[in-house]
Enzyme design. Structure first.
Site, PDB file in Angstrom:
ATOM      1  N   TYR A 142     -30.844 -63.138   7.641  1.00  0.00           N
ATOM      2  CA  TYR A 142     -31.180 -64.578   7.790  1.00  0.00           C
ATOM      3  C   TYR A 142     -30.713 -65.201   8.112  1.00  0.00           C
ATOM      4  O   TYR A 142     -30.647 -66.249   8.323  1.00  0.00           O
ATOM      5  CB  TYR A 142     -31.016 -64.812   5.680  1.00  0.00           C
ATOM      6  CG  TYR A 142     -32.253 -64.363   4.891  1.00  0.00           C
ATOM      7  CD1 TYR A 142     -32.375 -62.520   4.780  1.00  0.00           C
ATOM      8  CD2 TYR A 142     -32.591 -65.425   4.940  1.00  0.00           C
ATOM      9  CE1 TYR A 142     -33.479 -62.387   4.296  1.00  0.00           C
ATOM     10  CE2 TYR A 142     -33.787 -64.819   3.848  1.00  0.00           C
ATOM     11  CZ  TYR A 142     -34.152 -63.863   3.732  1.00  0.00           C
ATOM     12  OH  TYR A 142     -35.101 -62.790   3.021  1.00  0.00           O
ATOM     13  N   LYS A 191     -27.234 -49.469   2.760  1.00  0.00           N
ATOM     14  CA  LYS A 191     -27.957 -48.354   3.770  1.00  0.00           C
ATOM     15  C   LYS A 191     -26.995 -47.966   4.473  1.00  0.00           C
ATOM     16  O   LYS A 191     -27.462 -47.687   5.591  1.00  0.00           O
ATOM     17  CB  LYS A 191     -29.225 -48.844   4.315  1.00  0.00           C
ATOM     18  CG  LYS A 191     -29.945 -48.309   4.698  1.00  0.00           C
ATOM     19  CD  LYS A 191     -31.014 -46.962   4.411  1.00  0.00           C
ATOM     20  CE  LYS A 191     -31.377 -45.955   5.361  1.00  0.00           C
ATOM     21  NZ  LYS A 191     -32.236 -45.177   4.423  1.00  0.00           N
ATOM     22  N   ASP A 223     -33.308 -47.784  -0.317  1.00  0.00           N
ATOM     23  CA  ASP A 223     -34.671 -47.192  -0.228  1.00  0.00           C
ATOM     24  C   ASP A 223     -34.346 -46.537  -2.401  1.00  0.00           C
ATOM     25  O   ASP A 223     -35.168 -46.514  -2.576  1.00  0.00           O
ATOM     26  CB  ASP A 223     -35.072 -45.994   0.867  1.00  0.00           C
ATOM     27  CG  ASP A 223     -34.133 -45.309   0.680  1.00  0.00           C
ATOM     28  OD1 ASP A 223     -32.828 -44.933   0.679  1.00  0.00           O
ATOM     29  OD2 ASP A 223     -33.665 -44.290   2.250  1.00  0.00           O
ATOM     30  N   ASP A 247     -33.922 -59.567  -1.657  1.00  0.00           N
ATOM     31  CA  ASP A 247     -35.369 -60.796  -1.399  1.00  0.00           C
ATOM     32  C   ASP A 247     -36.028 -59.952  -1.946  1.00  0.00           C
ATOM     33  O   ASP A 247     -36.721 -59.812  -2.734  1.00  0.00           O
ATOM     34  CB  ASP A 247     -34.692 -61.117   0.040  1.00  0.00           C
ATOM     35  CG  ASP A 247     -36.403 -61.522   0.120  1.00  0.00           C
ATOM     36  OD1 ASP A 247     -36.872 -62.658  -0.843  1.00  0.00           O
ATOM     37  OD2 ASP A 247     -36.868 -61.316   0.483  1.00  0.00           O
ATOM     38  N   ASP A 251     -37.947 -58.875  -6.039  1.00  0.00           N
ATOM     39  CA  ASP A 251     -39.810 -59.013  -6.399  1.00  0.00           C
ATOM     40  C   ASP A 251     -40.199 -57.929  -6.912  1.00  0.00           C
ATOM     41  O   ASP A 251     -41.086 -58.395  -7.755  1.00  0.00           O
ATOM     42  CB  ASP A 251     -39.601 -59.300  -4.726  1.00  0.00           C
ATOM     43  CG  ASP A 251     -40.437 -61.257  -4.248  1.00  0.00           C
ATOM     44  OD1 ASP A 251     -39.640 -61.814  -4.783  1.00  0.00           O
ATOM     45  OD2 ASP A 251     -41.555 -61.299  -4.066  1.00  0.00           O
TER      46      ASP A 251
HETATM   47  C1  IPM Z   1     -36.371 -65.983  -2.053  1.00  0.00           C
HETATM   48  C2  IPM Z   1     -38.025 -66.967  -1.444  1.00  0.00           C
HETATM   49  C3  IPM Z   1     -36.727 -66.927  -0.233  1.00  0.00           C
HETATM   50  C4  IPM Z   1     -35.996 -66.050   0.455  1.00  0.00           C
HETATM   51  C5  IPM Z   1     -37.756 -67.503   1.299  1.00  0.00           C
HETATM   52  C6  IPM Z   1     -38.705 -68.637   0.622  1.00  0.00           C
HETATM   53  C7  IPM Z   1     -36.455 -67.965   2.279  1.00  0.00           C
HETATM   54  O1  IPM Z   1     -38.620 -65.265  -0.374  1.00  0.00           O
HETATM   55  O2  IPM Z   1     -36.350 -66.860  -2.459  1.00  0.00           O
HETATM   56  O3  IPM Z   1     -36.272 -65.041  -2.511  1.00  0.00           O
HETATM   57  O4  IPM Z   1     -36.366 -65.076   1.720  1.00  0.00           O
HETATM   58  O5  IPM Z   1     -35.287 -65.915   0.303  1.00  0.00           O
HETATM   59 MG    MG Z   2     -38.055 -63.557  -1.592  1.00  0.00          MG
END
Ligand code: IPM
Ligand code: MG
Length: 356
Positions: A142, A191, A223, A247, A251
């Site tokens: 990042y 990884k 993975d 990240d 999710d």
């Molecule tokens: C998160 C989001 C952010 C990230 C984006 C909005 C930059 O997806 O906080 O998970 O990738 O960290």
């Molecule tokens: Mg995210």
């Protein structure tokens, strides 16, 4: 006590869900005799519209001089075509970096009443799971060197994943400290069968683990980890991982808990200040309709009370109120099943406030 909170409502559903969290915080303030003083500032697309940049200096200054920060979400189609340094997402990345918030804590807890909303089968869920993702937040790909150049094959672009020992050591310590207060198990995700940066990651995590003899440490390739969280989420306690892998995995874990609208997060650095935000985005498709789930942001406010202000009773009180609202069957549309009548953001907020 008085607490100064910088409020960044952001874009899309951000303002709706943040207003819900503020109302709940105010109920806590009344009940426990605290004063929360809010200072609203702009970041993301809404800041770009006013200042021509997603993270104005005033916003950074106010966030720096506050005790903590509450954020909704940023981004939206309207700003999707802007150059990368003007995109709304730069605001979040900039705040994390400017404030040194290198540790992102994302609890993936399956609330019992929401078991039916999880895409997992009942036999996999069993009596539920409670995973704490500790994601490195100010390093890795990042923030690494990036660029693009013309080549014989057309334009090419690159982003570099780089970690220093210091960066890995400090996030590993956070993960081990969290695990000490939980089930004493850390799974480090990397990884290292392919990436040099992951080999360094693994070596440093091993070193740090020597200071925590009580903790059981294991390593998974990312993975495999992505598969294991679906196959058997109960095996996890604390997951320690890099910025990018965290990240993605967070999710994935969020949806296992029923809806991405449920998961809060805390971004912490040295000292008490933190940035607290739901892990979901600005959901432009439902923005302005008053139907977004405010729970992730309300639970983020609870994390603020616990981690920034050390108000544990108060944080427990919010979590218990959320649990009760769910137990009594109240559902916003993201967590409602067909037979259930979904309620609005405001209604959910009122219900939770009523249980404070
Ligand atoms: C998160 C989001 C952010 C990230 C984006 C909005 C930059 O997806 O906080 O998970 O990738 O960290
Ligand atoms: Mg995210």
């Amino acid at each position: 006590m008085e607490y100064k909170i910088a409020v960044v409502k952001g874009d899309g559903i951000g303002p709706e869900v943040v207003e819900g969290a503020i109302e709940v915080l105010n109920s806590i303030g009344e009940k426990f005799k605290h004063k929360f003083i809010y200072k609203e500032v702009l970041a993301g697309g809404s800041a770009y519209d006013v200042y021509g940049e997603p993270l104005p200096k005033e916003t950074i200054d106010v966030c720096k001089s506050s005790d903590s920060i509450l954020l909704g979400a940023v981004g939206g189609v309207k700003w999707d075509r802007l150059p990368s340094d003007k995109r709304p997402e730069r605001a979040i990345l900039g705040l994390r970096k400017e404030l040194g918030l290198y540790a992102n804590i994302r609890p993936g807890i399956l609330f019992d009443p929401l078991k039916d909303s999880s895409p997992l089968k009942a036999e996999i869920i069993g009596d539920g799971f409670d995973i704490c993702v500790v994601r490195e937040l100010t390093g890795g790909i990042y923030f690494g060197e990036r660029g693009s150049r013309e080549t014989e094959l057309g334009q090419s672009a690159y982003d570099i994943e780089e970690y220093s020992e210091m960066e890995v050591r400090r996030i590993a310590k956070i993960a081990f400290d969290f695990a000490m207060k939980r089930n004493k198990k850390v799974t480090s995700v990397d990884k290292s069968n392919v990436l040099e940066s992951s080999r360094l990651w693994r070596r440093v995590v091993e070193q740090v683990s020597k200071d925590y003899p009580e903790i059981e440490l294991n390593h998974l390739y990312v993975d495999n980890a992505a598969m294991q969280v679906i196959r058997d989420p109960k095996q996890f306690d604390v997951i320690l991982t890099t910025n990018l892998f965290g990240d993605i995995l967070s999710d994935e874990i969020s949806v296992l808990t029923g809806s991405i609208g449920m998961l809060p997060s805390a971004s912490l650095g040295e000292g008490g200040k933190g940035l607290f935000e739901p892990i979901h985005g600005s959901a432009p498709d439902i923005a302005g309709q008053g139907k977004a789930n405010p729970i992730a942001t309300i639970l983020s406010a609870a994390m603020m009370l616990r981690y920034s202000f050390n108000l544990r009773k108060e944080a427990d009180c919010i979590e218990a109120a959320v649990n009760r609202a769910l137990k009594e069957g109240y559902r916003t549309s993201d967590i409602a099943r067909n037979a259930e009548n979904p309620i609005s953001t405001k209604e959910m907020t009122e219900i939770i406030k009523g249980f404070i």
